[in-house]
Scaffold this active site. Structure first.
Site, PDB file in Angstrom:
ATOM      1  N   GLU A  10       0.820  -1.222   0.000  1.00  0.00           N
ATOM      2  CA  GLU A  10       0.000   0.000   0.000  1.00  0.00           C
ATOM      3  C   GLU A  10       0.850   1.268   0.000  1.00  0.00           C
ATOM      4  O   GLU A  10       0.392   2.318  -0.430  1.00  0.00           O
ATOM      5  CB  GLU A  10      -0.910   0.021   1.239  1.00  0.00           C
ATOM      6  CG  GLU A  10      -2.194  -0.755   1.066  1.00  0.00           C
ATOM      7  CD  GLU A  10      -3.193  -0.527   2.202  1.00  0.00           C
ATOM      8  OE1 GLU A  10      -2.854   0.154   3.182  1.00  0.00           O
ATOM      9  OE2 GLU A  10      -4.307  -1.058   2.098  1.00  0.00           O
ATOM     10  N   HIS A  36      10.366 -26.710  -1.569  1.00  0.00           N
ATOM     11  CA  HIS A  36       9.981 -27.942  -2.251  1.00  0.00           C
ATOM     12  C   HIS A  36       8.805 -27.724  -3.198  1.00  0.00           C
ATOM     13  O   HIS A  36       8.212 -28.680  -3.688  1.00  0.00           O
ATOM     14  CB  HIS A  36       9.653 -29.020  -1.211  1.00  0.00           C
ATOM     15  CG  HIS A  36      10.838 -29.339  -0.362  1.00  0.00           C
ATOM     16  ND1 HIS A  36      11.671 -30.393  -0.595  1.00  0.00           N
ATOM     17  CD2 HIS A  36      11.369 -28.675   0.699  1.00  0.00           C
ATOM     18  CE1 HIS A  36      12.653 -30.398   0.285  1.00  0.00           C
ATOM     19  NE2 HIS A  36      12.499 -29.359   1.096  1.00  0.00           N
ATOM     20  N   LYS A  44     -13.543   0.405  -2.063  1.00  0.00           N
ATOM     21  CA  LYS A  44     -14.591   0.602  -1.052  1.00  0.00           C
ATOM     22  C   LYS A  44     -15.788   1.353  -1.657  1.00  0.00           C
ATOM     23  O   LYS A  44     -16.943   1.023  -1.403  1.00  0.00           O
ATOM     24  CB  LYS A  44     -14.033   1.382   0.144  1.00  0.00           C
ATOM     25  CG  LYS A  44     -13.087   0.565   1.030  1.00  0.00           C
ATOM     26  CD  LYS A  44     -12.627   1.378   2.238  1.00  0.00           C
ATOM     27  CE  LYS A  44     -11.776   0.555   3.192  1.00  0.00           C
ATOM     28  NZ  LYS A  44     -11.308   1.286   4.360  1.00  0.00           N
TER      29      LYS A  44
HETATM   30  O1  PA5 Z   1      -4.537   1.003   4.820  1.00  0.00           O
HETATM   31  C1  PA5 Z   1      -5.734   1.165   4.771  1.00  0.00           C
HETATM   32  O2  PA5 Z   1      -6.265   2.275   4.862  1.00  0.00           O
HETATM   33  C2  PA5 Z   1      -6.684   0.004   4.720  1.00  0.00           C
HETATM   34  O3  PA5 Z   1      -6.116  -1.221   4.459  1.00  0.00           O
HETATM   35  C3  PA5 Z   1      -7.396   0.002   6.049  1.00  0.00           C
HETATM   36  O4  PA5 Z   1      -6.484  -0.301   7.068  1.00  0.00           O
HETATM   37  C4  PA5 Z   1      -8.547  -0.973   6.055  1.00  0.00           C
HETATM   38  O5  PA5 Z   1      -9.338  -0.792   4.929  1.00  0.00           O
HETATM   39  C5  PA5 Z   1      -9.375  -0.785   7.314  1.00  0.00           C
HETATM   40  O6  PA5 Z   1      -9.864   0.518   7.374  1.00  0.00           O
HETATM   41  P1  PA5 Z   1     -10.589   1.066   8.670  1.00  0.00           P
HETATM   42  O7  PA5 Z   1      -9.618   1.025   9.793  1.00  0.00           O
HETATM   43  O8  PA5 Z   1     -10.995   2.459   8.317  1.00  0.00           O
HETATM   44  O9  PA5 Z   1     -11.768   0.170   8.915  1.00  0.00           O
END
Ligand code: PA5
Length: 407
Positions: free
Chosen positions: A275, A296, A397
């Site tokens: 990310e 393996h 999302k």
């Molecule tokens: O890095 C990110 O923003 C995402 O992977 C969030 O961690 C994940 O979608 C969870 O989001 P939230 O904490 O708002 O529920």
């Protein structure tokens, strides 16, 4: 009184050179190395580095007291969260727990919408005295909201509203989002995820520390984590080495571990680097392997297949367990195997970065986490992208929201 931890600076060692040099443009490396201060300054100026700030003492006390409250009043803690809201704590929990353990039971739910898993979970919890820690920075993530609703409905069937509210702890952004609003109305205990800490960097927030406080000494986590500050030069070198490997067409990083309990830590690493770098058509795709198991199976591809992979191996030298096999202890055997693997893979044109921990302790793994967070941030800068946002995740999302609204 708090035990003073005297940790030498030799607990974690790095080798960025031995098995990469053939693939690194030395001139470019030295040029970028000389620019280190520029990137440190950029990092220090960022408004998303709350994870570099000490956690305040009141919050730590509150976390410890809440953990005691949970232990004294419930049999199970169910942590509901996805991505950055659960990965770091589940990673440390998995890494440190015994394979056959009697710890206080912590269940991580909410990272998939598996019908089978959730149906079985609801069944399992039916006659248990459980507490929920629902964690969401935005307070509106679909998977978390669904699992939370299902488990809350189970609580509703068992308790009146007042009793039910004692079973729920919400960890979210203070003052905004649906979860925060609900917690205020219903009177849930809350913890805050600071605005200037992104999900995948939330190692030093209550999202990470509360679930761990049930079974582990969080002072050790905090101390170890901030010891990571001394690794800033290594963190930059790691980012730099990876960046130059990418430039020599090594597009995939295979995080390799020899301890199955560390696989969840590699899940955290996948999110952290994936990310932080993967935007604007840039970035290294992170994958993970458990050795010797995968030698393996995937070992064939790594040795002789498409040469787009490099490896980052995390080795633990001393397991604190002893098993003798012929002239070797199993720890020695694993060390020898990992050396043989590095030599063989390097001969097969696969560069390797080695990270050695003397022991797998709370402090060491937390220090390593700080190192990786620093490095992911530097890496984003070297790729010329913002290491702290995740517009692609937001897109997914929104698309789900649109689809569900249509239905
Ligand atoms: O890095 C990110 O923003 C995402 O992977 C969030 O961690 C994940 O979608 C969870 O989001 P939230 O904490 O708002 O529920």
């Amino acid at each position: 009184m708090k035990e003073t931890i005297n940790r030498s600076d030799k607990m974690i060692k790095f080798d960025f050179e031995t098995y990469t040099k053939e693939f690194i443009d030395k001139e470019e490396y030295n040029k970028l190395l000389a620019e280190k201060e520029k990137y440190i300054e950029k990092l220090n100026k960022s408004n998303m580095v709350g994870w570099m700030r000490e956690i305040d003492k009141e919050t730590v006390v509150d976390i410890k007291e809440t953990a005691e409250y949970i232990k004294n009043n419930f049999d199970v803690l169910v942590v509901i969260g996805i991505g950055g809201s659960y990965l770091s704590s589940s990673a440390i929990h998995s890494a440190l727990k015994s394979y056959f353990s009697n710890d206080f039971e912590v269940i991580y739910a909410g990272s998939t919408l598996s019908t089978k898993y959730l149906d079985e979970l609801l069944n399992y919890l039916k006659n248990k005295n459980f507490c929920l820690n629902v964690i969401s920075k935005s307070g509106k993530t679909l998977e978390t909201s669904i699992v939370y609703k299902l488990l809350k409905d189970l609580l509703k069937r068992k308790y009146n509203i007042e009793e039910m509210s004692k079973h729920i702890i919400a960890t979210t952004t203070k003052g905004s989002g649906l979860l925060w609003e609900e917690a205020q109305v219903e009177g849930y205990k809350t913890f805050e995820i600071p605005n200037d800490v992104g999900g995948r960097y939330s190692f030093i927030t209550p999202a990470h520390l509360l679930p761990l406080a049930l079974n582990y000494d969080i002072d050790k986590i905090i101390d170890g984590y901030f010891d990571g500050k001394r690794l800033i030069d290594d963190a930059y070198k790691y980012a730099l080495t990876r960046n130059l490997l990418f430039k020599s067409k090594k597009y995939i990083e295979n995080f390799c571990v020899y301890e199955e309990n560390l696989l969840q830590f590699t899940e955290w690493l996948k999110q952290l680097f994936g990310e932080s770098e993967g935007k604007n058509n840039q970035g290294i795709f992170p994958v993970a392997s458990l050795y010797t198991r995968d030698l393996h199976s995937l070992g064939q591809f790594i040795q002789e297949g498409n040469k787009i992979i490099f490896e980052t191996v995390i080795k633990i030298l001393n397991s604190n367990h002893y098993i003798q096999y012929n002239n070797y202890s199993l720890d020695e055997l694993n060390k020898n195997i990992s050396e043989a693997v590095s030599i063989a893979h390097y001969k097969g044109k696969v560069p390797i970065i080695e990270i050695e921990m003397d022991e797998l302790t709370l402090e060491n793994i937390s220090e390593l986490a700080y190192f990786f967070q620093l490095s992911a941030a530097f890496s984003g800068y070297l790729f010329n992208v913002n290491p702290f946002d995740q517009p692609g995740v937001e897109l997914y999302k929104n698309e789900i929201k649109n689809l569900l609204n249509k239905g």
